[in-house]
Scaffold this motif. Sequence first.
Motif, PDB file in Angstrom:
ATOM      1  N   LEU A  72       0.835  -1.196   0.000  1.00  0.00           N
ATOM      2  CA  LEU A  72       0.000   0.000   0.000  1.00  0.00           C
ATOM      3  C   LEU A  72       0.872   1.248   0.000  1.00  0.00           C
ATOM      4  N   ILE A  73       0.573   2.174  -0.887  1.00  0.00           N
ATOM      5  CA  ILE A  73       1.331   3.422  -0.993  1.00  0.00           C
ATOM      6  C   ILE A  73       0.621   4.508  -0.185  1.00  0.00           C
ATOM      7  N   TYR A  74       1.402   5.309   0.521  1.00  0.00           N
ATOM      8  CA  TYR A  74       0.848   6.309   1.429  1.00  0.00           C
ATOM      9  C   TYR A  74      -0.108   7.276   0.743  1.00  0.00           C
ATOM     10  N   THR A  75       0.113   7.623  -0.512  1.00  0.00           N
ATOM     11  CA  THR A  75      -0.761   8.582  -1.197  1.00  0.00           C
ATOM     12  C   THR A  75      -2.104   7.974  -1.577  1.00  0.00           C
ATOM     13  N   ASP A  76      -2.218   6.656  -1.522  1.00  0.00           N
ATOM     14  CA  ASP A  76      -3.490   5.996  -1.820  1.00  0.00           C
ATOM     15  C   ASP A  76      -4.397   5.903  -0.590  1.00  0.00           C
ATOM     16  N   GLN A  77      -3.872   6.273   0.561  1.00  0.00           N
ATOM     17  CA  GLN A  77      -4.635   6.213   1.806  1.00  0.00           C
ATOM     18  C   GLN A  77      -5.416   7.504   2.000  1.00  0.00           C
ATOM     19  N   ASP A  78      -6.615   7.396   2.550  1.00  0.00           N
ATOM     20  CA  ASP A  78      -7.453   8.564   2.825  1.00  0.00           C
ATOM     21  C   ASP A  78      -7.214   9.032   4.261  1.00  0.00           C
ATOM     22  N   PHE A  79      -6.582  10.191   4.400  1.00  0.00           N
ATOM     23  CA  PHE A  79      -6.310  10.789   5.713  1.00  0.00           C
ATOM     24  C   PHE A  79      -7.252  11.968   5.995  1.00  0.00           C
ATOM     25  N   SER A  80      -8.304  12.133   5.195  1.00  0.00           N
ATOM     26  CA  SER A  80      -9.113  13.351   5.254  1.00  0.00           C
ATOM     27  C   SER A  80     -10.072  13.423   6.441  1.00  0.00           C
ATOM     28  N   ASP A  81     -10.269  12.340   7.163  1.00  0.00           N
ATOM     29  CA  ASP A  81     -11.180  12.349   8.317  1.00  0.00           C
ATOM     30  C   ASP A  81     -10.640  13.294   9.382  1.00  0.00           C
ATOM     31  N   THR A  82     -11.274  14.439   9.526  1.00  0.00           N
ATOM     32  CA  THR A  82     -10.809  15.433  10.501  1.00  0.00           C
ATOM     33  C   THR A  82     -11.508  15.297  11.846  1.00  0.00           C
ATOM     34  N   ALA A  83     -12.342  14.269  11.996  1.00  0.00           N
ATOM     35  CA  ALA A  83     -13.008  14.050  13.281  1.00  0.00           C
ATOM     36  C   ALA A  83     -12.171  13.147  14.192  1.00  0.00           C
ATOM     37  N   SER A  84     -11.138  12.523  13.651  1.00  0.00           N
ATOM     38  CA  SER A  84     -10.330  11.573  14.413  1.00  0.00           C
ATOM     39  C   SER A  84      -8.858  11.940  14.368  1.00  0.00           C
ATOM     40  N   ASP A  85      -8.125  11.521  15.394  1.00  0.00           N
ATOM     41  CA  ASP A  85      -6.673  11.663  15.379  1.00  0.00           C
ATOM     42  C   ASP A  85      -6.083  10.631  14.423  1.00  0.00           C
ATOM     43  N   HIS A  86      -4.967  10.977  13.807  1.00  0.00           N
ATOM     44  CA  HIS A  86      -4.235  10.081  12.917  1.00  0.00           C
ATOM     45  C   HIS A  86      -2.845   9.878  13.510  1.00  0.00           C
ATOM     46  N   TYR A  87      -2.385   8.623  13.527  1.00  0.00           N
ATOM     47  CA  TYR A  87      -1.110   8.267  14.124  1.00  0.00           C
ATOM     48  C   TYR A  87      -0.212   7.653  13.051  1.00  0.00           C
ATOM     49  N   PHE A  88       0.887   8.330  12.736  1.00  0.00           N
ATOM     50  CA  PHE A  88       1.836   7.873  11.732  1.00  0.00           C
ATOM     51  C   PHE A  88       3.076   7.372  12.466  1.00  0.00           C
ATOM     52  N   MET A  89       3.246   6.062  12.487  1.00  0.00           N
ATOM     53  CA  MET A  89       4.312   5.449  13.278  1.00  0.00           C
ATOM     54  C   MET A  89       5.504   5.080  12.395  1.00  0.00           C
ATOM     55  N   PHE A  90       6.688   5.472  12.871  1.00  0.00           N
ATOM     56  CA  PHE A  90       7.944   5.229  12.177  1.00  0.00           C
ATOM     57  C   PHE A  90       8.858   4.424  13.090  1.00  0.00           C
ATOM     58  N   GLY A  91       9.589   3.491  12.505  1.00  0.00           N
ATOM     59  CA  GLY A  91      10.452   2.619  13.282  1.00  0.00           C
ATOM     60  C   GLY A  91      11.825   3.194  13.545  1.00  0.00           C
ATOM     61  N   LYS A  92      12.544   2.466  14.351  1.00  0.00           N
ATOM     62  CA  LYS A  92      13.929   2.775  14.689  1.00  0.00           C
ATOM     63  C   LYS A  92      14.758   2.867  13.408  1.00  0.00           C
ATOM     64  N   GLU A  93      15.691   3.799  13.359  1.00  0.00           N
ATOM     65  CA  GLU A  93      16.473   4.031  12.157  1.00  0.00           C
ATOM     66  C   GLU A  93      17.204   2.785  11.655  1.00  0.00           C
ATOM     67  N   THR A  94      17.636   1.916  12.533  1.00  0.00           N
ATOM     68  CA  THR A  94      18.435   0.757  12.114  1.00  0.00           C
ATOM     69  C   THR A  94      17.613  -0.490  11.798  1.00  0.00           C
ATOM     70  N   THR A  95      16.530  -0.692  12.511  1.00  0.00           N
ATOM     71  CA  THR A  95      15.779  -1.949  12.355  1.00  0.00           C
ATOM     72  C   THR A  95      14.298  -1.759  12.068  1.00  0.00           C
ATOM     73  N   GLY A  96      13.819  -0.542  12.053  1.00  0.00           N
ATOM     74  CA  GLY A  96      12.411  -0.304  11.769  1.00  0.00           C
ATOM     75  C   GLY A  96      11.499  -0.700  12.922  1.00  0.00           C
ATOM     76  N   PRO A 152       9.006  -3.469  14.970  1.00  0.00           N
ATOM     77  CA  PRO A 152       9.085  -4.914  15.230  1.00  0.00           C
ATOM     78  C   PRO A 152       8.275  -5.697  14.192  1.00  0.00           C
ATOM     79  N   GLU A 153       8.866  -6.763  13.692  1.00  0.00           N
ATOM     80  CA  GLU A 153       8.245  -7.548  12.627  1.00  0.00           C
ATOM     81  C   GLU A 153       6.893  -8.130  13.049  1.00  0.00           C
ATOM     82  N   ASP A 154       6.796  -8.648  14.273  1.00  0.00           N
ATOM     83  CA  ASP A 154       5.525  -9.224  14.716  1.00  0.00           C
ATOM     84  C   ASP A 154       4.443  -8.154  14.841  1.00  0.00           C
ATOM     85  N   PHE A 155       4.821  -6.955  15.234  1.00  0.00           N
ATOM     86  CA  PHE A 155       3.875  -5.841  15.331  1.00  0.00           C
ATOM     87  C   PHE A 155       3.377  -5.469  13.931  1.00  0.00           C
ATOM     88  N   MET A 156       4.294  -5.371  12.969  1.00  0.00           N
ATOM     89  CA  MET A 156       3.894  -5.053  11.596  1.00  0.00           C
ATOM     90  C   MET A 156       2.998  -6.151  11.025  1.00  0.00           C
TER      91      MET A 156
END
Length: 169
Positions: free
Chosen positions: A86-110, A112-116
Amino acid sequence: MTNHIVLYEPLMPANTGNIARTCAATGATLDLIYPLGFELSDRNMKRAGLDYWDNVNIVEHDDLNAFMATLPSTEHLYLITKFSDLIYTDQDFSDTASDHYFMFGKETTGLPEDFMHQYRDHCLRIPMTDKVRALNLANTAAIVIYEAVRQQGFAGLEEHHVYPHDKWK
């Protein structure tokens, strides 16, 4: 509605400082998930964030489970990773009634694989060539958060800058 940039165990203080400045510019909250690879007082982080620290809402979380416990739901949780169809630009972030959380991993390992794997339907990627392993964390966060605020009509942001002098007319 608030956008959140969530950093999972960041290691590089300058990246976090630059992301904090992006949060100040976009009105996003910066969520930091411990452990960090540096102290919040690190001078490299402070320098990268310049004098914008008073304009950044920073929320600290003891670990990933503590962060997840703060979410009202995972509907607007997005894991930014190169391991997604899935590409980020294909996602709909327009819902302004809810918070949006953009999570980024650790620089070296990203992230956790099981979490993803558990949240694989929430994974988004930024297209890039196969010539590099990953984009810089601060650049990636800026790309994604600005797509979100664009889709949200730049709500609360200054779309036109008024120059203080007539010389620009």
